[in-house]
Design a protein around this motif. Sequence first.
Motif, short mmCIF file in Angstrom:
data_model
loop_
_atom_site.label_atom_id
_atom_site.label_comp_id
_atom_site.label_asym_id
_atom_site.label_seq_id
_atom_site.Cartn_x
_atom_site.Cartn_y
_atom_site.Cartn_z
N UNK A 19 0.51 -1.49 0.10
CA UNK A 19 0.26 0.14 0.01
C UNK A 19 1.01 1.32 0.13
N UNK A 20 1.85 0.97 0.07
CA UNK A 20 2.73 2.46 0.96
C UNK A 20 3.42 2.48 -0.72
N UNK A 59 2.34 1.46 -4.00
CA UNK A 59 0.93 2.20 -4.66
C UNK A 59 0.72 3.28 -4.38
N UNK A 60 0.63 4.46 -3.02
CA UNK A 60 0.01 5.48 -2.97
C UNK A 60 1.15 6.51 -2.48
N UNK A 75 3.04 7.87 -4.96
CA UNK A 75 2.94 9.51 -5.11
C UNK A 75 1.89 10.47 -4.92
N UNK A 76 2.42 11.83 -4.99
CA UNK A 76 1.92 12.70 -4.74
C UNK A 76 1.46 13.67 -5.60
N UNK A 77 0.38 14.41 -5.10
CA UNK A 77 -0.79 15.54 -6.17
C UNK A 77 0.51 15.40 -7.69
N UNK A 90 6.35 10.14 -1.69
CA UNK A 90 6.65 11.14 -0.21
C UNK A 90 7.76 9.54 -0.48
N UNK A 145 6.50 15.64 7.67
CA UNK A 145 4.62 15.92 8.31
C UNK A 145 4.43 15.43 10.30
N UNK A 173 -1.91 12.02 -10.34
CA UNK A 173 -1.54 10.72 -10.45
C UNK A 173 -2.05 9.38 -10.35
N UNK A 180 -3.61 7.29 -7.93
CA UNK A 180 -3.31 7.14 -6.84
C UNK A 180 -2.69 8.28 -6.28
N UNK A 215 -2.38 10.92 -3.57
CA UNK A 215 -1.51 11.07 -2.19
C UNK A 215 -2.15 13.42 -1.98
N UNK A 216 -2.29 13.00 -1.03
CA UNK A 216 -2.58 14.58 -0.50
C UNK A 216 -1.23 15.46 -0.77
N UNK A 217 -1.84 16.32 -0.60
CA UNK A 217 -0.32 17.46 -1.11
C UNK A 217 0.50 18.12 0.36
N UNK A 223 -2.38 18.38 3.25
CA UNK A 223 -1.48 18.55 5.01
C UNK A 223 -1.68 19.53 5.85
N UNK A 268 -5.06 -0.54 6.44
CA UNK A 268 -3.82 -0.81 6.27
C UNK A 268 -3.12 -0.17 5.07
N UNK A 269 -4.25 0.68 4.05
CA UNK A 269 -3.88 1.53 3.12
C UNK A 269 -3.72 2.48 3.57
N UNK A 302 -1.35 6.14 5.60
CA UNK A 302 -0.16 6.17 6.01
C UNK A 302 -0.59 6.48 7.18
#
Lengths: 266, 266
Positions: free
Chosen positions: A187-188, A190-191, A193-195, A200, A208, B6, B8, B10-12, B16, B137-138, B140
Amino acid sequence: MAGRRAARDAISRDQWAALISARNSDSESGARRAAGREKTPITVERIIDAALQAVEAGGFEDLTMRRVATRLGTGPASLYAHVRNRAELGDLLIGRLCSQVALPAPDPACWREQFMEVCAQLRDQFLRYPGIAQAALTVVPADLATLRVGEGMLAILLASGAPAQQAAWAGDAAFLYITGYCLEAAAARRQGEDVDGRVIDRAEIEERLRMLPPDLFPHTVTHARELTSGTGHDRFTFTLTLLLQGLIPPPSVSGPGHRHPPRPGR
Amino acid sequence: MAGRRAARDAISRDQWAALISARNSDSESGARRAAGREKTPITVERIIDAALQAVEAGGFEDLTMRRVATRLGTGPASLYAHVRNRAELGDLLIGRLCSQVALPAPDPACWREQFMEVCAQLRDQFLRYPGIAQAALTVVPADLATLRVGEGMLAILLASGAPAQQAAWAGDAAFLYITGYCLEAAAARRQGEDVDGRVIDRAEIEERLRMLPPDLFPHTVTHARELTSGTGHDRFTFTLTLLLQGLIPPPSVSGPGHRHPPRPGR
DNA sequence: CCGTACGACGAACATTGTTCTATTGGCGAT
DNA sequence: ATCGCCAATAGAACAATGTTCGTCGTACGG
């Protein structure tokens, strides 16, 4: 036939018995076809191979019946003659992975190292195919290869001299932890990638965590480094060591100590 | 705007920071709307409520954008104004569950009991909504409520006097094990129906394990009972106890030569 | 030589997540 | 008080998924 099928169809008991007894005769009619033709007949093995390639390429969430089928040069319907479900395909993948795990002959002298070795093998197999551990959690006792690994792990744990109940539960806990660890890693990644498309990494996560309000998250802010560390598999070995450590407290290396440390359990 | 997103997302980092600083102002314009109208405006809270009901009813795999939407009396498109993804909805669900966990003030005298209590709360929350642990689990470090539980668990572990690295890793391992445990339980319940519609209970599984060829699966056959036992949460507490047991004593995990009583040193 | 049965497969169906676009309703600005 | 604007809502649509139905072709038993 006409009876309504359960939503999640499990295996029947007769099928279970047949599966066990027929563990040597490799595919009833597949062999016959394979011998007669060069037209690369569709086999369960070939399906598994294609599926594993797909998972290796794009992760478990990209494991699609259609993708596997096209990788085999056919349509998705052709798979259902050999595999009942996507779920059963997942079970087969886990079985294949488990079948490649080497199980040592249990040695009471170094049972911890042996157990760690088997766990590391499982971990590496799972990590090689990102997200495939998801399928390992849905399997109860379906595949013989999977059961074989369970038997091997149980054998090592029993060789330690631990009571059967503790050995069984510890093996289960280890397997559960392995799958969770691998799932989290997948999962780490996979996700990751940032916007903006940036990745990350640990430094980013640590930063963070440090941005959190210190009045509400004092320890998280303070120990952000420790929380995000564990680059290699240090965390993995640490946890499993913790598990094994408390098992039957070191079988009193220096003579029969009459001092029994507290037993976990009830 | 026009930059490609992207796969997936993620949050920028700016988002954040905003998320952290705006942790008190509860929904920027939602309150305003809610005050003005009785037309039950769609809020993130209402979405979470509906989603939780859906999961409680049919499990996490039945959590569908459409199902949530119809439960709110609207179409699926209306949700995407408040929730970015199905994945983000899952994060929110975990956050809601975590926000209902009571965290004690760490007491070094009974840190084990406190930690077990928190873990049991998490377990019960997850078990109430079958399969929801998959979303845990997904995640972080997405939701503040989730981080709050992590902070609380870390605080208890640190109160034990364990080194920060061990505390952090142990907390992670515990969380991982909890999710794995709950996922397994959900999977077992889900597939608990046979082709005939019969339910596969522990006795059934035990019987099946006994049917295995004893020459290949000697220990599995012999200890089928121990393998399938653990009805209540005995297995759960056993594993976590094992984890906590080995925490404090030797700073070097590999060689537990002799066991020190907990020293007041740090 | 033919019939039959079984594996392969094309097409289809229901359902999913997600996006595009139009509409609407309320609030601030003039 | 009126206008305009913006955000929220929703309808429709699209691509992709798992799975099933009916057909077709070919290889084997007679």
